[in-house]
Design a protein around this motif. Structure first.
Motif, short mmCIF file in Angstrom:
data_model
loop_
_atom_site.label_atom_id
_atom_site.label_comp_id
_atom_site.label_asym_id
_atom_site.label_seq_id
_atom_site.Cartn_x
_atom_site.Cartn_y
_atom_site.Cartn_z
N UNK A 162 1.86 13.28 -9.91
CA UNK A 162 1.16 13.60 -8.66
C UNK A 162 2.14 13.83 -7.52
N UNK A 163 3.16 12.96 -7.44
CA UNK A 163 4.15 13.11 -6.37
C UNK A 163 4.96 14.39 -6.56
N UNK A 164 5.40 14.63 -7.80
CA UNK A 164 6.19 15.84 -8.06
C UNK A 164 5.38 17.09 -7.76
N UNK A 165 4.12 17.10 -8.17
CA UNK A 165 3.28 18.28 -7.91
C UNK A 165 3.13 18.52 -6.40
N UNK A 166 2.98 17.44 -5.65
CA UNK A 166 2.87 17.55 -4.19
C UNK A 166 4.10 18.26 -3.62
N UNK A 184 -2.56 11.74 -1.73
CA UNK A 184 -2.53 10.99 -2.98
C UNK A 184 -3.52 9.83 -2.99
N UNK A 185 -4.04 9.46 -1.85
CA UNK A 185 -5.01 8.38 -1.80
C UNK A 185 -4.35 7.02 -1.81
N UNK A 186 -5.16 5.99 -1.68
CA UNK A 186 -4.65 4.63 -1.61
C UNK A 186 -4.53 4.19 -0.16
N UNK A 198 9.52 4.04 -5.11
CA UNK A 198 9.86 3.86 -6.52
C UNK A 198 9.61 5.14 -7.31
N UNK A 199 8.49 5.79 -7.08
CA UNK A 199 8.17 7.02 -7.82
C UNK A 199 9.18 8.12 -7.51
N UNK A 200 9.56 8.25 -6.26
CA UNK A 200 10.54 9.28 -5.89
C UNK A 200 11.89 8.95 -6.50
N UNK A 201 12.26 7.67 -6.49
CA UNK A 201 13.53 7.27 -7.11
C UNK A 201 13.53 7.60 -8.60
N UNK A 202 12.42 7.34 -9.28
CA UNK A 202 12.34 7.64 -10.72
C UNK A 202 12.38 9.13 -10.98
N UNK A 203 11.72 9.91 -10.12
CA UNK A 203 11.76 11.37 -10.28
C UNK A 203 13.19 11.88 -10.10
#
Length: 234
Positions: A162-166, A184-186, A198-203
């Protein structure tokens, strides 16, 4: 129209029944499981659209299961748990969950969250193709797979996807934290910000980025992020 499939994993019979009844009345197809082992066995025949997962399971660690689902299933994951501490929510989101609902809850809230998650996925799929090509990389969002310039495939979680697609849908445009939260919601706050970090770091790691000087996903301190690659969709 095919009914969206929601899998419910919770060891409390009353909660399984309550969720299944509310979701069925809302037009979803549901299957319920009391133990992680039977739930994992069912995944072999196909992943559901959404997984509702309790963390307090009798036979397996719920967080470990969430992490595995995020990496392997491609399904949206919503944690339903009595663990209300901020750190528990942060950990669940860091491990790949898309949302976190605290017990006790109103079943109508769960139905609304499931609908919102599926609507967001549907809107994403209608907006562009499911495959993006950028700087020698290919991202396949129907499989949640990244293929590198060397041809090596590596899995990405639904949340990472979801983050990458954004980023890929808005190349060379600044994306603020507020925009990310809206898209992304939340709930905004510490747990959302930490999960995004964390998600951006993993990407970045999966894209072989230098963490001190990333080439593609740049941090604009105090403002947000910007993706600097050229993107083509198919």
């Amino acid at each position: 129209m095919t009914q969206a499939h929601v899998a419910i994993l919770d060891d409390e019979p009353q909660i399984r029944h309550m969720l299944s009844e509310a979701l069925t009345e809302a037009g979803f197809r549901t299957t319920t499981y009391a133990r992680a082992t039977e739930f994992e066995a069912a995944l072999a025949s196909g992943a559901p659209d959404v997984c509702l997962v309790d963390l307090g399971l009798p036979d397996k660690d719920g967080l470990a299961l969430v992490h595995r689902l995020a990496l392997e299933s491609g399904a949206a994951i919503i944690i339903i748990s009595g663990r209300a501490q901020v750190q528990d929510r942060i950990t669940g989101l860091e491990l790949g969950a898309d949302d976190y609902i605290i017990k006790p809850f109103d079943p109508t809230e769960v139905v609304a969250r499931v609908r919102a998650r599926l609507r967001r996925d549907r809107d994403d799929n209608q907006g562009t193709g499911n495959t993006a090509h950028f700087e020698g990389w290919t991202a396949q969002f129907d499989r949640y797979v990244l293929t590198g310039p060397d041809g090596e495939e590596r899995a990405i979680s639904h949340a990472e996807g979801e983050v990458l697609r954004l980023f890929l849908e808005r190349p060379r445009r600044l994306i603020s934290r507020a925009q990310m939260q809206e898209e992304l919601g939340g709930a905004a706050g510490e747990s959302f910000d930490r999960a995004m970090d964390v998600r951006i770091s993993r990407l970045r790691t999966k894209l072989n980025e230098d963490p001190k000087n990333p080439r593609l996903i740049k941090t604009i301190y105090g403002a947000g992020y910007i993706f600097l690659g050229e993107v083509r969709w198919s």
